[in-house]
Design a protein around this motif. Structure first.
Motif, PDB file in Angstrom:
ATOM      1  N   TYR A 133      70.700  29.297  30.997  1.00 31.75           N
ATOM      2  CA  TYR A 133      70.522  29.809  32.363  1.00 31.75           C
ATOM      3  C   TYR A 133      69.388  29.069  33.074  1.00 31.75           C
ATOM      4  O   TYR A 133      68.772  28.163  32.508  1.00 31.75           O
ATOM      5  CB  TYR A 133      70.200  31.307  32.302  1.00 31.75           C
ATOM      6  CG  TYR A 133      71.322  32.159  31.739  1.00 31.75           C
ATOM      7  CD1 TYR A 133      72.512  32.342  32.442  1.00 31.75           C
ATOM      8  CD2 TYR A 133      71.176  32.797  30.510  1.00 31.75           C
ATOM      9  CE1 TYR A 133      73.527  33.145  31.932  1.00 31.75           C
ATOM     10  CE2 TYR A 133      72.190  33.600  29.992  1.00 31.75           C
ATOM     11  CZ  TYR A 133      73.365  33.775  30.708  1.00 31.75           C
ATOM     12  OH  TYR A 133      74.365  34.570  30.201  1.00 31.75           O
ATOM     13  N   TYR A 135      70.836  23.677  39.962  1.00 31.19           N
ATOM     14  CA  TYR A 135      69.793  24.212  39.082  1.00 31.19           C
ATOM     15  C   TYR A 135      69.978  23.602  37.706  1.00 31.19           C
ATOM     16  O   TYR A 135      71.072  23.106  37.375  1.00 31.19           O
ATOM     17  CB  TYR A 135      69.830  25.748  39.012  1.00 31.19           C
ATOM     18  CG  TYR A 135      70.992  26.306  38.236  1.00 31.19           C
ATOM     19  CD1 TYR A 135      70.896  26.566  36.871  1.00 31.19           C
ATOM     20  CD2 TYR A 135      72.208  26.563  38.850  1.00 31.19           C
ATOM     21  CE1 TYR A 135      71.978  27.063  36.148  1.00 31.19           C
ATOM     22  CE2 TYR A 135      73.291  27.065  38.137  1.00 31.19           C
ATOM     23  CZ  TYR A 135      73.170  27.310  36.783  1.00 31.19           C
ATOM     24  OH  TYR A 135      74.230  27.795  36.064  1.00 31.19           O
ATOM     25  N   LEU A 141      70.693  38.024  42.952  1.00 28.35           N
ATOM     26  CA  LEU A 141      71.520  37.368  41.933  1.00 28.35           C
ATOM     27  C   LEU A 141      71.277  38.121  40.622  1.00 28.35           C
ATOM     28  O   LEU A 141      70.203  38.702  40.442  1.00 28.35           O
ATOM     29  CB  LEU A 141      71.077  35.911  41.724  1.00 28.35           C
ATOM     30  CG  LEU A 141      71.225  34.933  42.881  1.00 28.35           C
ATOM     31  CD1 LEU A 141      70.548  33.598  42.515  1.00 28.35           C
ATOM     32  CD2 LEU A 141      72.693  34.707  43.188  1.00 28.35           C
ATOM     33  N   HIS A 184      73.135  32.681  36.622  1.00 28.78           N
ATOM     34  CA  HIS A 184      74.137  32.287  37.616  1.00 28.78           C
ATOM     35  C   HIS A 184      75.556  32.510  37.114  1.00 28.78           C
ATOM     36  O   HIS A 184      76.407  32.978  37.848  1.00 28.78           O
ATOM     37  CB  HIS A 184      73.959  30.813  38.004  1.00 28.78           C
ATOM     38  CG  HIS A 184      72.668  30.555  38.715  1.00 28.78           C
ATOM     39  ND1 HIS A 184      72.484  30.851  40.041  1.00 28.78           N
ATOM     40  CD2 HIS A 184      71.491  30.050  38.289  1.00 28.78           C
ATOM     41  CE1 HIS A 184      71.254  30.519  40.407  1.00 28.78           C
ATOM     42  NE2 HIS A 184      70.626  30.040  39.351  1.00 28.78           N
ATOM     43  N   ARG A 185      75.797  32.095  35.856  1.00 26.20           N
ATOM     44  CA  ARG A 185      77.147  32.242  35.277  1.00 26.20           C
ATOM     45  C   ARG A 185      76.999  32.863  33.903  1.00 26.20           C
ATOM     46  O   ARG A 185      76.193  32.365  33.103  1.00 26.20           O
ATOM     47  CB  ARG A 185      77.769  30.855  35.060  1.00 26.20           C
ATOM     48  CG  ARG A 185      78.354  30.234  36.308  1.00 26.20           C
ATOM     49  CD  ARG A 185      78.973  28.895  35.940  1.00 26.20           C
ATOM     50  NE  ARG A 185      78.354  27.820  36.711  1.00 26.20           N
ATOM     51  CZ  ARG A 185      78.204  26.576  36.296  1.00 26.20           C
ATOM     52  NH1 ARG A 185      78.617  26.228  35.087  1.00 26.20           N
ATOM     53  NH2 ARG A 185      77.632  25.667  37.062  1.00 26.20           N
ATOM     54  N   SER A 200      69.745  38.789  37.316  1.00 25.65           N
ATOM     55  CA  SER A 200      68.489  38.175  36.846  1.00 25.65           C
ATOM     56  C   SER A 200      67.828  39.055  35.807  1.00 25.65           C
ATOM     57  O   SER A 200      68.236  40.189  35.575  1.00 25.65           O
ATOM     58  CB  SER A 200      67.520  37.981  38.020  1.00 25.65           C
ATOM     59  OG  SER A 200      66.977  39.225  38.410  1.00 25.65           O
TER      60      SER A 200
END
Ligand code: 2M8
Length: 412
Positions: free
Chosen positions: A34, A24, A97, A78-79, A99
């Protein structure tokens, strides 16, 4: 000339690679760490120019964040990265996930068709895999963001045009007195004069706090919404997405039942956004029925959606005439025009591209002109997030993924 083009291609590819986080892509280092929904879709088009398999990966990872109810979030965290506010701890969403709890313009639906057309053998498996998730996203829009056939936003961030003048009156109706204190991080990266104001941010965060309180449960959020505006960005990108999904379904023998009906409804919905007073499509506040009276770059997305309108072409001429680099996010003629402030004046490569692609498909000469202007803008002023529409001065974040993608996929 060719040497300059090659050098710009090389720089654009480098930006995409630098912003790639392994499947991504982030919009730009620092300011936006992100995966953003529509930025990712543009990134996929950029990758398609030099790495088609990577392009599909971008869309697949985006859909891996899809909620059970069909929504595809506007940010996938994600992180964790403390450099962005509001992060996952503020949103507190419960999708597959971490979000955000809102969505963004569904250009990914249409760009999936473009990826498939560019390389059908490579695209067949991903299209088959993504077809049902894409349909479910469309159904989510129609269930939870639809008014008289037009598609609405429940938060300014959903439109992607965060502080557009379109929302001014609807935002003024929110009283964020109890929002509490919070620390913005965007101002660590970009000068305050180019960003939304504190009044805007108080309301953005207040709306997030409401969503969190209601557990991001769509039926609860739909009761007495404090902000709901029917938006040409959403309406025309979804309309185009439905058309392109029908095309893919017919091509691959996948079920398209119901999509024609959805399309007809969106076409009727678009009519409710036509504001004769400005000779263009406009945003309509669902809560009081009033048009915003705003000529934005989204006012000209109908060609991209698949609707030609001669009166609109005349208005476009007037809006483009005084400026050298395309369609501004707010017309120069508007007293609220602010040439460096984000979605209240600057020109954006992505919107130039959507408007231009639509015009080109209908054979309007303005489409090719817009493409040439965007090429000149990027060639002379770089891959910035957005640009001053009068002189092209770069603004916002630098080394920006979607501007690189616009160069690779369309302008360059
Ligand atoms: C901008 O929006 C984000 C919130 O989503 C922000 O300012 O923090 C908008 O330009 C939006 O359209 C874009 O997707 C995002 C990332 O580039 O930045």
């Amino acid at each position: 000339m060719q040497a300059i083009r090659d050098e710009l291609d090389r720089r654009a590819i480098q930006i995409m690679r630098d912003n790639d986080r392994g499947g991504y892509t982030i919009p730009t280092h620092g300011l936006y760490p992100y995966q953003w929904n529509w930025d990712s879709a543009f990134a996929a088009l950029g990758f398609a120019a030099f790495d088609p398999a990577r392009a599909w990966r971008e869309i697949e990872i985006l859909f891996s964040g899809q909620w059970l109810d069909g929504m595809v979030p506007h940010i996938l965290f994600h992180r964790p990265d403390p450099g962005y506010f509001p992060g996952p701890d503020v949103w507190q969403c419960r999708g597959p996930l971490p979000s955000s709890g809102i969505t963004q313009p569904p250009v990914a639906l249409s760009f999936a068709r473009r990826l498939y057309e560019a390389a059908p053998a490579l695209g067949e498996v991903p299209v088959r895999m993504l077809f049902d998730p894409m349909r479910r996203w469309i159904q989510w829009f129609l269930a939870w963001r639809q008014d008289r056939g037009a598609i609405c936003i429940a938060h300014p961030w959903e439109s992607g045009r965060d502080n557009a003048a379109d929302w001014d009156r609807a935002m003024a109706a929110i009283d964020p007195a109890d929002v509490g204190s919070y620390e913005r991080r965007d101002l660590d990266h970009v000068h305050a004069a180019m960003r939304p104001t504190k009044d805007d941010y108080d309301r953005y965060i207040w709306l997030v706090q409401r969503g969190r309180r209601l557990g991001w449960h769509a039926p609860s959020l739909a009761v007495d919404p404090p902000f709901l505006v029917a938006d040409p960005t959403m309406t025309f990108t979804l309309m185009r997405g439905v058309r392109d999904l029908i095309w893919l379904g017919e091509r691959l023998g996948l079920p398209t039942a119901g999509l024609m009906h959805d399309l007809a409804m969106l076409e009727q919905g678009a009519e409710t956004l036509w504001n004769p007073a400005i000779g263009a499509y406009d945003s309509r506040n669902v809560l009081d029925g009033a048009f915003s009276g705003t000529l934005s770059n989204a006012s000209f997305l109908s060609w991209y959606g698949g609707i030609d309108r001669p009166e609109l072409a005349r208005t476009l001429e007037e809006v483009m005439a005084p400026l050298p680099y395309g369609v501004p996010s707010l017309a120069l003629q508007d007293e609220r025009f602010d040439p460096r402030r984000y979605w209240r004046g600057p020109v954006w490569g992505v919107l130039n591209m959507l408007v231009g692609m639509g015009l080109e498909e209908f054979g309007h000469p303005r489409g090719a002109a817009l493409r040439a202007m965007t090429a000149r803008l990027i060639a002379s002023h770089g891959f910035a997030e957005y640009f001053d529409p009068r002189d092209g001065a770069p603004a916002g974040g630098g080394s920006f993924t979607w501007t690189a993608a616009v160069w690779l996929a369309w302008a360059g």
